[in-house]
Motif scaffolding. Structure first.
Motif, PDB file in Angstrom:
ATOM      1  N   SER A   5       0.823  -0.661  -0.487  1.00 51.91           N
ATOM      2  CA  SER A   5       0.991   0.171  -0.285  1.00 51.91           C
ATOM      3  C   SER A   5       0.683   1.071  -0.061  1.00 51.91           C
ATOM      4  N   ILE A   6       0.652   2.613  -0.707  1.00 47.41           N
ATOM      5  CA  ILE A   6       1.565   3.159  -0.960  1.00 47.41           C
ATOM      6  C   ILE A   6       0.569   4.476  -0.743  1.00 47.41           C
ATOM      7  N   TYR A   7       1.271   5.634  -0.343  1.00 50.74           N
ATOM      8  CA  TYR A   7       0.019   6.832  -0.070  1.00 50.74           C
ATOM      9  C   TYR A   7       1.407   7.734   0.101  1.00 50.74           C
ATOM     10  N   LEU A   8       1.050   8.863  -0.757  1.00 48.32           N
ATOM     11  CA  LEU A   8       1.756  10.229  -1.428  1.00 48.32           C
ATOM     12  C   LEU A   8       1.548  11.105   0.819  1.00 48.32           C
ATOM     13  N   LEU A   9       2.683  11.227   0.739  1.00 52.33           N
ATOM     14  CA  LEU A   9       2.223  12.210   2.663  1.00 52.33           C
ATOM     15  C   LEU A   9       2.686  13.795   1.785  1.00 52.33           C
ATOM     16  N   SER A  10       2.011  14.250   2.821  1.00 47.81           N
ATOM     17  CA  SER A  10       2.501  15.638   2.023  1.00 47.81           C
ATOM     18  C   SER A  10       3.628  15.851   3.346  1.00 47.81           C
ATOM     19  N   GLU A  11       4.781  16.850   2.271  1.00 45.45           N
ATOM     20  CA  GLU A  11       5.987  16.938   2.558  1.00 45.45           C
ATOM     21  C   GLU A  11       6.319  17.463   4.084  1.00 45.45           C
ATOM     22  N   ASP A  12       5.210  18.325   5.103  1.00 47.01           N
ATOM     23  CA  ASP A  12       5.978  18.671   6.397  1.00 47.01           C
ATOM     24  C   ASP A  12       5.648  17.224   7.253  1.00 47.01           C
ATOM     25  N   VAL A  13       4.690  16.724   6.784  1.00 44.31           N
ATOM     26  CA  VAL A  13       4.784  15.128   7.296  1.00 44.31           C
ATOM     27  C   VAL A  13       6.319  14.175   6.920  1.00 44.31           C
ATOM     28  N   TYR A  48      -5.686  13.525   6.992  1.00 42.51           N
ATOM     29  CA  TYR A  48      -5.025  14.896   6.886  1.00 42.51           C
ATOM     30  C   TYR A  48      -3.545  15.008   6.592  1.00 42.51           C
ATOM     31  N   ILE A  49      -2.857  13.804   6.763  1.00 42.80           N
ATOM     32  CA  ILE A  49      -1.215  13.235   6.558  1.00 42.80           C
ATOM     33  C   ILE A  49      -1.268  13.411   4.471  1.00 42.80           C
ATOM     34  N   THR A  50      -2.418  12.697   4.677  1.00 46.01           N
ATOM     35  CA  THR A  50      -1.392  12.443   3.375  1.00 46.01           C
ATOM     36  C   THR A  50      -2.379  13.499   2.049  1.00 46.01           C
ATOM     37  N   LEU A  51      -1.599  13.388   0.881  1.00 49.35           N
ATOM     38  CA  LEU A  51      -2.265  13.962  -0.280  1.00 49.35           C
ATOM     39  C   LEU A  51      -2.751  12.757  -1.511  1.00 49.35           C
ATOM     40  N   PRO A  52      -3.568  13.991  -1.872  1.00 49.84           N
ATOM     41  CA  PRO A  52      -4.110  12.988  -3.119  1.00 49.84           C
ATOM     42  C   PRO A  52      -3.957  12.755  -4.271  1.00 49.84           C
ATOM     43  N   VAL A  53      -3.527  11.344  -4.983  1.00 48.50           N
ATOM     44  CA  VAL A  53      -2.893  10.628  -5.905  1.00 48.50           C
ATOM     45  C   VAL A  53      -3.971  11.692  -7.664  1.00 48.50           C
ATOM     46  N   SER A  54      -2.674  12.108  -8.227  1.00 49.79           N
ATOM     47  CA  SER A  54      -3.320  12.222  -9.219  1.00 49.79           C
ATOM     48  C   SER A  54      -3.130  11.482 -10.724  1.00 49.79           C
ATOM     49  N   VAL A  55      -4.940  11.043 -10.132  1.00 52.90           N
ATOM     50  CA  VAL A  55      -4.814   9.352 -11.226  1.00 52.90           C
ATOM     51  C   VAL A  55      -4.322   9.528 -12.717  1.00 52.90           C
ATOM     52  N   VAL A  56      -4.870  11.134 -13.042  1.00 54.65           N
ATOM     53  CA  VAL A  56      -4.957  10.779 -15.184  1.00 54.65           C
ATOM     54  C   VAL A  56      -3.027  11.252 -15.001  1.00 54.65           C
ATOM     55  N   PRO A 143      14.514   7.933   0.041  1.00 53.40           N
ATOM     56  CA  PRO A 143      14.646   8.706   1.602  1.00 53.40           C
ATOM     57  C   PRO A 143      15.161  10.322   1.256  1.00 53.40           C
ATOM     58  N   ILE A 144      14.925  10.834   2.842  1.00 51.16           N
ATOM     59  CA  ILE A 144      14.664  12.064   3.073  1.00 51.16           C
ATOM     60  C   ILE A 144      15.682  12.555   3.626  1.00 51.16           C
ATOM     61  N   LYS A 145      16.253  13.321   3.115  1.00 51.69           N
ATOM     62  CA  LYS A 145      17.943  13.683   3.394  1.00 51.69           C
ATOM     63  C   LYS A 145      17.496  14.856   4.935  1.00 51.69           C
ATOM     64  N   GLN A 146      18.591  14.712   5.516  1.00 51.23           N
ATOM     65  CA  GLN A 146      17.938  15.073   6.568  1.00 51.23           C
ATOM     66  C   GLN A 146      18.600  17.182   6.978  1.00 51.23           C
ATOM     67  N   GLN A 147      18.336  17.454   6.547  1.00 49.54           N
ATOM     68  CA  GLN A 147      19.154  19.512   6.587  1.00 49.54           C
ATOM     69  C   GLN A 147      19.725  19.466   8.012  1.00 49.54           C
ATOM     70  N   ASN A 148      21.159  19.531   8.284  1.00 54.11           N
ATOM     71  CA  ASN A 148      21.678  20.596   8.685  1.00 54.11           C
ATOM     72  C   ASN A 148      22.051  21.630   9.214  1.00 54.11           C
ATOM     73  N   PHE A 149      21.706  22.808  10.117  1.00 54.46           N
ATOM     74  CA  PHE A 149      22.017  23.925  10.379  1.00 54.46           C
ATOM     75  C   PHE A 149      22.860  24.375  11.612  1.00 54.46           C
ATOM     76  N   ILE A 150      23.669  24.371  11.114  1.00 59.67           N
ATOM     77  CA  ILE A 150      24.495  25.095  11.761  1.00 59.67           C
ATOM     78  C   ILE A 150      25.157  26.433  12.226  1.00 59.67           C
TER      79      ILE A 150
END
Length: 150
Positions: A5-13, A48-56, A143-150
């Protein structure tokens, strides 16, 4: 057979839960188990945490990317994409079904066909989360890359 099962999550989540994927998996696992009971709370949380998939749009992208497999290997019918690859090492089959709120991928044999689908999805959007509830496996397609704030 493998079933994802594959879900598209919002970037914030996706950013907030990078490294906490087991929490997301638990939410979706509970949601899958209670679909028949229709838990309103879990439904609202998933919505709330997922986005709709643009099927077309995704159908177009998949057809464009998979056109080299047309014929015996690739077929498309009513938002269902099927890919069969026969190699010396065996056969790889995968079927991707698109829905407006999630994607289902069923696969058997070697991993080549499902990897092709995963790669297309990964390039399309970076926040897809795939989960195989039968084998309790899950992960980001990109995989989401972690941002390093220095």
């Amino acid at each position: 057979m493998r079933h994802y099962s594959i879900y598209l999550l919002s970037e914030d989540v996706a950013n907030d839960y990078f490294g906490k994927e087991p929490l997301l998996y638990q939410l979706f696992s509970d949601y899958e188990r209670t679909k028949m009971v229709e838990s309103e709370l879990l439904q609202r949380q998933v919505d709330y945490i997922t986005l709709p998939v643009s099927v077309v749009e995704l159908n177009y992208k998949l057809q464009k990317e998979l056109k080299r497999y047309r014929g015996n290997s690739y077929s498309y019918d009513s938002h269902v994409h099927s890919l069969t690859l026969r190699r010396a090492g065996g056969t790889s089959q995968a079927q991707l079904s698109l829905f407006s709120s999630f994607i289902i991928l069923n696969a058997k044999g070697s991993y080549e066909a499902e990897t092709i689908f995963f790669e297309i999805l990964r390039k399309y959007k970076s926040t897809f989360l795939a989960m195989d509830f039968d084998s309790e496996r899950f992960g980001w397609l990109n995989p989401i890359k972690q941002q390093n704030f220095i």
